[in-house]
Design a protein around this motif. Sequence first.
Motif, PDB file in Angstrom:
ATOM      1  N   LEU A  79     -33.149  44.220  40.734  1.00 47.71           N
ATOM      2  CA  LEU A  79     -31.849  44.624  41.439  1.00 47.71           C
ATOM      3  C   LEU A  79     -31.327  43.815  42.477  1.00 47.71           C
ATOM      4  CD1 LEU A  79     -29.990  46.846  42.395  1.00 47.71           C
ATOM      5  CD2 LEU A  79     -31.591  47.597  44.043  1.00 47.71           C
ATOM      6  N   SER A  80     -32.239  43.039  43.185  1.00 47.07           N
ATOM      7  CA  SER A  80     -31.862  42.006  44.233  1.00 47.07           C
ATOM      8  C   SER A  80     -31.246  40.797  43.270  1.00 47.07           C
ATOM      9  CB  SER A  80     -33.294  41.444  44.939  1.00 47.07           C
ATOM     10  OG  SER A  80     -32.905  40.359  45.791  1.00 47.07           O
ATOM     11  N   ASN A  81     -31.968  40.460  41.934  1.00 49.88           N
ATOM     12  CA  ASN A  81     -31.253  39.297  41.379  1.00 49.88           C
ATOM     13  C   ASN A  81     -29.944  39.564  40.987  1.00 49.88           C
ATOM     14  OD1 ASN A  81     -33.549  37.396  41.603  1.00 49.88           O
ATOM     15  ND2 ASN A  81     -34.687  38.389  40.033  1.00 49.88           N
ATOM     16  N   LEU A  82     -29.727  40.940  40.319  1.00 47.10           N
ATOM     17  CA  LEU A  82     -28.506  41.303  40.019  1.00 47.10           C
ATOM     18  C   LEU A  82     -27.318  41.250  41.068  1.00 47.10           C
ATOM     19  CD1 LEU A  82     -29.605  43.941  37.447  1.00 47.10           C
ATOM     20  CD2 LEU A  82     -28.830  41.693  37.065  1.00 47.10           C
ATOM     21  N   LEU A  83     -27.702  41.905  42.133  1.00 49.16           N
ATOM     22  CA  LEU A  83     -26.928  41.867  43.422  1.00 49.16           C
ATOM     23  C   LEU A  83     -26.752  40.273  43.782  1.00 49.16           C
ATOM     24  CD1 LEU A  83     -25.461  43.650  45.240  1.00 49.16           C
ATOM     25  CD2 LEU A  83     -27.405  43.705  46.904  1.00 49.16           C
ATOM     26  N   SER A  84     -27.585  39.384  43.696  1.00 53.24           N
ATOM     27  CA  SER A  84     -27.194  37.975  44.098  1.00 53.24           C
ATOM     28  C   SER A  84     -26.188  37.502  43.217  1.00 53.24           C
ATOM     29  CB  SER A  84     -28.523  37.186  44.316  1.00 53.24           C
ATOM     30  OG  SER A  84     -29.440  37.600  45.330  1.00 53.24           O
ATOM     31  N   ILE A  85     -26.379  37.652  41.551  1.00 49.16           N
ATOM     32  CA  ILE A  85     -25.518  37.191  40.850  1.00 49.16           C
ATOM     33  C   ILE A  85     -23.955  37.445  40.849  1.00 49.16           C
ATOM     34  CG2 ILE A  85     -25.090  37.174  38.270  1.00 49.16           C
ATOM     35  CD1 ILE A  85     -27.960  37.038  37.672  1.00 49.16           C
ATOM     36  N   MET A  86     -24.144  38.904  41.213  1.00 54.04           N
ATOM     37  CA  MET A  86     -22.619  39.295  41.764  1.00 54.04           C
ATOM     38  C   MET A  86     -22.054  38.749  42.967  1.00 54.04           C
ATOM     39  SD  MET A  86     -23.209  43.574  41.144  1.00 54.04           S
ATOM     40  CE  MET A  86     -21.577  43.958  41.548  1.00 54.04           C
ATOM     41  N   ALA A  87     -22.804  38.709  43.812  1.00 51.26           N
ATOM     42  CA  ALA A  87     -22.500  37.561  44.986  1.00 51.26           C
ATOM     43  C   ALA A  87     -22.205  36.366  44.900  1.00 51.26           C
ATOM     44  CB  ALA A  87     -23.755  37.651  46.204  1.00 51.26           C
ATOM     45  N   VAL A  88     -22.805  35.817  44.090  1.00 48.52           N
ATOM     46  CA  VAL A  88     -22.328  34.322  43.787  1.00 48.52           C
ATOM     47  C   VAL A  88     -20.874  34.286  43.054  1.00 48.52           C
ATOM     48  CG1 VAL A  88     -22.650  32.478  41.949  1.00 48.52           C
ATOM     49  CG2 VAL A  88     -24.505  33.492  43.199  1.00 48.52           C
ATOM     50  N   LEU A  89     -20.480  35.272  42.168  1.00 46.80           N
ATOM     51  CA  LEU A  89     -19.059  35.389  41.568  1.00 46.80           C
ATOM     52  C   LEU A  89     -18.161  35.773  42.857  1.00 46.80           C
ATOM     53  CD1 LEU A  89     -19.815  37.405  38.443  1.00 46.80           C
ATOM     54  CD2 LEU A  89     -19.403  34.894  38.615  1.00 46.80           C
ATOM     55  N   VAL A  90     -18.368  36.808  43.646  1.00 48.19           N
ATOM     56  CA  VAL A  90     -17.717  37.067  44.683  1.00 48.19           C
ATOM     57  C   VAL A  90     -17.374  36.182  45.752  1.00 48.19           C
ATOM     58  CG1 VAL A  90     -17.081  38.857  46.476  1.00 48.19           C
ATOM     59  CG2 VAL A  90     -18.235  39.534  44.309  1.00 48.19           C
ATOM     60  N   SER A  91     -18.273  35.379  45.972  1.00 52.51           N
ATOM     61  CA  SER A  91     -18.191  34.416  46.987  1.00 52.51           C
ATOM     62  C   SER A  91     -17.491  33.160  46.643  1.00 52.51           C
ATOM     63  CB  SER A  91     -19.870  33.809  47.539  1.00 52.51           C
ATOM     64  OG  SER A  91     -20.448  34.928  48.003  1.00 52.51           O
ATOM     65  N   THR A  92     -17.544  32.913  45.161  1.00 51.37           N
ATOM     66  CA  THR A  92     -17.024  31.832  44.742  1.00 51.37           C
ATOM     67  C   THR A  92     -15.387  32.018  44.694  1.00 51.37           C
ATOM     68  OG1 THR A  92     -18.770  31.175  43.227  1.00 51.37           O
ATOM     69  CG2 THR A  92     -16.467  30.428  42.634  1.00 51.37           C
ATOM     70  N   ILE A  93     -14.834  33.230  44.696  1.00 49.00           N
ATOM     71  CA  ILE A  93     -13.598  33.590  44.812  1.00 49.00           C
ATOM     72  C   ILE A  93     -13.003  33.392  46.099  1.00 49.00           C
ATOM     73  CG2 ILE A  93     -12.037  35.393  44.540  1.00 49.00           C
ATOM     74  CD1 ILE A  93     -13.476  36.376  42.138  1.00 49.00           C
ATOM     75  N   GLY A  94     -13.941  33.729  47.058  1.00 46.63           N
ATOM     76  CA  GLY A  94     -13.642  33.668  48.663  1.00 46.63           C
ATOM     77  C   GLY A  94     -13.705  32.632  49.459  1.00 46.63           C
TER      78      GLY A  94
END
Length: 203
Positions: A79-94
């Motif tokens: 779960l932590s790894n999946l959440l971090s991967i999603m965070a990478v995508l969101v942070s890249t946009i922001g």
Amino acid sequence: MASSGLQLFGFLLALVGLGATVAATFMVEWKQQTQGNTYHIYEGLWETCSSNEKTICESYDSLLKLATEVQATRAVLILSNLLSIMAVLVSTIGMKCTHFMDSKPGSKATAAMIGGIMFMIAGLLTTIITSWYVTMIVENFHASHHLQSFEFGKAVFVSWAGGILSMAGGAFLTCRRCGRSGSSESVSANHLFPNGNQTSNYV
């Protein structure tokens, strides 16, 4: 909103944290036991290995036969790894250094903050579950009176490092006031010391 340099620094920290967490998830040295001087047993979240003159590894046959701490740690780290991967995508946009959503600076700043929060949650999950896993190992070690019992291995430290780095990187990404002190001071100075070139309307 944090400056571009701080955002990039936080993003890189979080990426290193994600890499460490992924590595720890698949490492076999979560628990280790030494019998004699040459025979070693290692247990990970996915397989167990024994080492004498050569290393032999076997994957776990059944999920239901696994210890509770192994099942829980495996699930939470995934779960932590999946959440971090999603965070990478969101942070890249922001992040300021990218050109996504440049026409919407408010939404861009919010995306960076959300990505940072996701990194912090992922790091917190990793740190908590790893600490609980270590607690279970220590309790079992003392319950067996130090006889033929497992100790925690290198994967625990890698997982801790991943969680801490993810939280630190997320904190930099969520910092909305970092790097703004200079601009705030200049604005205040402009208000306190108006332009001396302004001409007076009075004769």
